[in-house]
Design a protein around this motif. Structure first.
Motif, PDB file in Angstrom:
ATOM      1  N   PHE A 131       0.708  -1.154  -0.209  1.00 19.08           N
ATOM      2  CA  PHE A 131       0.172   0.004  -0.025  1.00 19.08           C
ATOM      3  C   PHE A 131       0.730   1.351  -0.007  1.00 19.08           C
ATOM      4  O   PHE A 131       0.772   2.144  -0.830  1.00 19.08           O
ATOM      5  CB  PHE A 131      -1.065   0.031   1.222  1.00 19.08           C
ATOM      6  N   ALA A 132       1.780   1.640   0.867  1.00 23.37           N
ATOM      7  CA  ALA A 132       2.646   2.435   0.809  1.00 23.37           C
ATOM      8  C   ALA A 132       3.496   2.759  -0.336  1.00 23.37           C
ATOM      9  O   ALA A 132       3.575   3.886  -0.820  1.00 23.37           O
ATOM     10  CB  ALA A 132       3.836   2.302   1.997  1.00 23.37           C
ATOM     11  N   ALA A 133       4.000   1.539  -1.128  1.00 26.23           N
ATOM     12  CA  ALA A 133       4.764   1.633  -2.158  1.00 26.23           C
ATOM     13  C   ALA A 133       3.829   2.408  -3.477  1.00 26.23           C
ATOM     14  O   ALA A 133       4.550   3.212  -3.990  1.00 26.23           O
ATOM     15  CB  ALA A 133       5.287   0.383  -2.798  1.00 26.23           C
ATOM     16  N   HIS A 134       2.602   1.921  -3.232  1.00 25.44           N
ATOM     17  CA  HIS A 134       1.749   2.572  -4.613  1.00 25.44           C
ATOM     18  C   HIS A 134       1.062   3.885  -4.173  1.00 25.44           C
ATOM     19  O   HIS A 134       1.443   4.855  -4.971  1.00 25.44           O
ATOM     20  CB  HIS A 134       0.410   1.533  -4.726  1.00 25.44           C
ATOM     21  N   LEU A 135       1.187   4.135  -2.895  1.00 25.85           N
ATOM     22  CA  LEU A 135       0.563   5.319  -2.702  1.00 25.85           C
ATOM     23  C   LEU A 135       1.454   6.564  -2.721  1.00 25.85           C
ATOM     24  O   LEU A 135       1.156   7.586  -3.124  1.00 25.85           O
ATOM     25  CB  LEU A 135      -0.070   5.433  -1.306  1.00 25.85           C
ATOM     26  N   ALA A 136       2.788   6.133  -2.487  1.00 27.54           N
ATOM     27  CA  ALA A 136       3.860   7.031  -2.730  1.00 27.54           C
ATOM     28  C   ALA A 136       4.245   7.588  -3.984  1.00 27.54           C
ATOM     29  O   ALA A 136       4.998   8.455  -4.122  1.00 27.54           O
ATOM     30  CB  ALA A 136       5.338   6.363  -1.770  1.00 27.54           C
ATOM     31  N   GLY A 179      16.640  -2.581   9.294  1.00 30.85           N
ATOM     32  CA  GLY A 179      17.288  -2.719   7.971  1.00 30.85           C
ATOM     33  C   GLY A 179      16.270  -2.510   6.781  1.00 30.85           C
ATOM     34  O   GLY A 179      16.776  -1.846   5.853  1.00 30.85           O
ATOM     35  N   HIS A 180      14.938  -2.825   6.868  1.00 31.63           N
ATOM     36  CA  HIS A 180      13.970  -2.666   5.873  1.00 31.63           C
ATOM     37  C   HIS A 180      13.788  -1.135   5.715  1.00 31.63           C
ATOM     38  O   HIS A 180      13.732  -0.518   4.662  1.00 31.63           O
ATOM     39  CB  HIS A 180      12.771  -3.387   6.207  1.00 31.63           C
ATOM     40  N   VAL A 181      13.712  -0.439   7.101  1.00 27.36           N
ATOM     41  CA  VAL A 181      13.299   1.067   6.935  1.00 27.36           C
ATOM     42  C   VAL A 181      14.644   1.799   6.404  1.00 27.36           C
ATOM     43  O   VAL A 181      14.666   2.716   5.568  1.00 27.36           O
ATOM     44  CB  VAL A 181      13.298   1.545   8.627  1.00 27.36           C
ATOM     45  N   ASP A 182      15.807   1.207   6.779  1.00 28.34           N
ATOM     46  CA  ASP A 182      17.153   1.970   6.377  1.00 28.34           C
ATOM     47  C   ASP A 182      16.982   1.861   4.719  1.00 28.34           C
ATOM     48  O   ASP A 182      17.590   2.946   4.028  1.00 28.34           O
ATOM     49  CB  ASP A 182      18.292   1.272   7.110  1.00 28.34           C
ATOM     50  N   ALA A 183      17.040   0.579   4.153  1.00 27.93           N
ATOM     51  CA  ALA A 183      16.920   0.275   2.922  1.00 27.93           C
ATOM     52  C   ALA A 183      15.927   1.211   2.035  1.00 27.93           C
ATOM     53  O   ALA A 183      16.131   2.002   1.125  1.00 27.93           O
ATOM     54  CB  ALA A 183      16.863  -1.053   2.604  1.00 27.93           C
ATOM     55  N   ILE A 184      14.675   1.455   2.551  1.00 28.83           N
ATOM     56  CA  ILE A 184      13.682   2.142   1.921  1.00 28.83           C
ATOM     57  C   ILE A 184      14.211   3.658   1.825  1.00 28.83           C
ATOM     58  O   ILE A 184      14.152   4.562   0.820  1.00 28.83           O
ATOM     59  CB  ILE A 184      12.259   2.097   2.600  1.00 28.83           C
ATOM     60  N   GLU A 219       3.810  -9.412  -9.291  1.00 30.42           N
ATOM     61  CA  GLU A 219       2.483  -8.820  -9.924  1.00 30.42           C
ATOM     62  C   GLU A 219       2.594  -7.137 -10.347  1.00 30.42           C
ATOM     63  O   GLU A 219       1.947  -6.650 -11.114  1.00 30.42           O
ATOM     64  CB  GLU A 219       1.394  -8.893  -9.075  1.00 30.42           C
ATOM     65  N   SER A 220       3.415  -6.346  -9.443  1.00 32.47           N
ATOM     66  CA  SER A 220       3.610  -5.002  -9.538  1.00 32.47           C
ATOM     67  C   SER A 220       5.225  -4.794  -9.733  1.00 32.47           C
ATOM     68  O   SER A 220       6.158  -5.510  -9.108  1.00 32.47           O
ATOM     69  CB  SER A 220       2.929  -4.099  -8.462  1.00 32.47           C
ATOM     70  N   GLU A 221       5.429  -3.828 -10.990  1.00 35.94           N
ATOM     71  CA  GLU A 221       6.842  -3.726 -10.881  1.00 35.94           C
ATOM     72  C   GLU A 221       7.035  -2.113 -10.757  1.00 35.94           C
ATOM     73  O   GLU A 221       6.740  -1.169 -11.522  1.00 35.94           O
ATOM     74  CB  GLU A 221       7.417  -4.097 -12.328  1.00 35.94           C
ATOM     75  N   LEU A 222       7.625  -1.547  -9.412  1.00 32.92           N
ATOM     76  CA  LEU A 222       7.738  -0.269  -9.530  1.00 32.92           C
ATOM     77  C   LEU A 222       8.950   0.133  -8.089  1.00 32.92           C
ATOM     78  O   LEU A 222       9.029  -0.777  -7.143  1.00 32.92           O
ATOM     79  CB  LEU A 222       6.511   0.341  -8.827  1.00 32.92           C
ATOM     80  N   ILE A 223       9.220   1.383  -8.198  1.00 30.24           N
ATOM     81  CA  ILE A 223       9.982   1.804  -7.031  1.00 30.24           C
ATOM     82  C   ILE A 223       9.256   3.274  -6.774  1.00 30.24           C
ATOM     83  O   ILE A 223       9.059   3.871  -7.387  1.00 30.24           O
ATOM     84  CB  ILE A 223      11.610   2.018  -7.531  1.00 30.24           C
ATOM     85  N   SER A 224       9.269   3.386  -5.344  1.00 31.45           N
ATOM     86  CA  SER A 224       8.643   4.632  -4.928  1.00 31.45           C
ATOM     87  C   SER A 224       9.329   5.012  -3.727  1.00 31.45           C
ATOM     88  O   SER A 224      10.259   4.294  -3.061  1.00 31.45           O
ATOM     89  CB  SER A 224       7.271   4.536  -4.685  1.00 31.45           C
ATOM     90  N   TYR A 225       9.162   6.308  -3.065  1.00 31.55           N
ATOM     91  CA  TYR A 225       9.881   6.672  -2.131  1.00 31.55           C
ATOM     92  C   TYR A 225       8.866   7.301  -0.944  1.00 31.55           C
ATOM     93  O   TYR A 225       8.997   8.482  -0.569  1.00 31.55           O
ATOM     94  CB  TYR A 225      10.732   7.854  -2.681  1.00 31.55           C
TER      95      TYR A 225
END
Length: 293
Positions: A2-7, A22-27, A37-43
């Motif tokens: 959800f965060a990835a799409h909305l961002a 580690g997940h937070v730092d990488a994001i 199913e989805s291919e994207l990078i958001s911030y």
């Protein structure tokens, strides 16, 4: 997810709260990547410090059900004037959120995924999301519709409903009938469905859930049996989240799924011997991980 799409939306500021440092730092360093199913990078802005989260208009809770209480206790300050939607598995999550906040949405989602590495999530399945007011402490329909519109605009098709119980219970019955079978046998969904005795057990679990829904005057959004057969066709080798938890020896959501049905069965007078047995077996399996050999 959800965060990835909305961002991706220019007019939406997104904060993601996660305890995995580690997940937070990488994001924060390289963005949040979805593949499959989805291919994207958001911030989105990610944090494991809830005090950093500012006042928000909307919140989406997507944790495992056993983490609902500590999660909402940590971030409730950000939603005093906002509306919060659960898109979690099982039943009982909205009630916990409503203990802390005044305006709550009941949600159900079918997209599923898992973390491949910090900052990278594999989306295993697609599908729709349904949201609506949580009856005891409802968000307004205007808030429901706005959140649904933004999610749909971001690429996650979401339907705003005045009564979303039917969608929630359809998925609850589907999950309670299939997830623990995979977890107990180690079999992917489609393989489980192809074993005649297991498929008969799955149907028995479905029948108990459907009987409870009827007793509660809930009209299901679809036929769980058809949903199970459809999932066999489109996600034959999919390992359900409960099986992934068992393989990693993590606590499962069985109490919110089969345990939830048992509780409602007791309240409505509907016998649930199969769900009681599955719940007991899963509890026993989880307890086995604590034994010292």
């Amino acid at each position: 997810m959800f965060a990835a799409h909305l961002a991706r939306l220019d007019d939406v500021e997104v904060w993601a709260y996660d305890l995995a440092a580690g997940h937070v730092d990488a994001i924060n360093a390289s963005g949040l990547r979805l593949s499959g199913e989805s291919e994207l990078i958001s911030y989105p802005q990610a944090t494991n410090d809830p005090s950093q989260i500012p006042a928000c208009e909307y919140g989406i809770v997507a944790t495992k059900s056993m983490h609902t209480r500590p999660a909402i206790e940590a971030v409730a300050h950000a939603f005093v004037d906002g509306a919060v939607c659960s898109v979690q598995n099982g039943v009982g999550n909205e009630e916990i959120i409503a203990e802390h906040l005044p305006r709550v949405m009941r949600g159900t989602t079918f997209p599923a995924g898992h973390i491949l590495e910090p900052g990278h999530v594999q989306q295993d399945t697609g599908g729709k999301t349904w949201i609506g007011p949580f009856e005891p402490k409802p968000a307004s329909m205007g808030e429901v519709q706005t959140l649904a519109e933004k999610l749909t605009e971001s690429g996650m098709e979401t339907l705003a409903m005045e009564d979303s119980r039917g969608a929630q219970w359809t998925k609850l019955i589907f999950n309670a009938a299939t997830n623990p079978i995979g977890a107990l046998t180690g079999l992917p969904h489609g393989v489980s469905c192809d074993q005649p005795r297991l498929r008969k057990l799955i149907s028995g679990l479905v029948a108990e859930g459907v009987a409870i829904a009827e007793a509660l005057n809930i009209t299901l959004d679809g036929d769980p049996e058809e949903l199970i057969d459809h999932a066999r066709e489109v996600a034959y080798h999919h390992k359900a989240s409960m099986l992934q938890d068992v393989l990693a020896k993590r606590p499962t959501e069985v109490a919110a799924l089969n345990g939830g049905l048992v509780q409602f069965g007791e309240e409505t007078g509907i016998p649930t011997p199969l769900n009681q047995a599955i719940w007991a077996l899963m509890d026993g399996l989880e307890h086995s991980w604590t034994l010292k050999h």
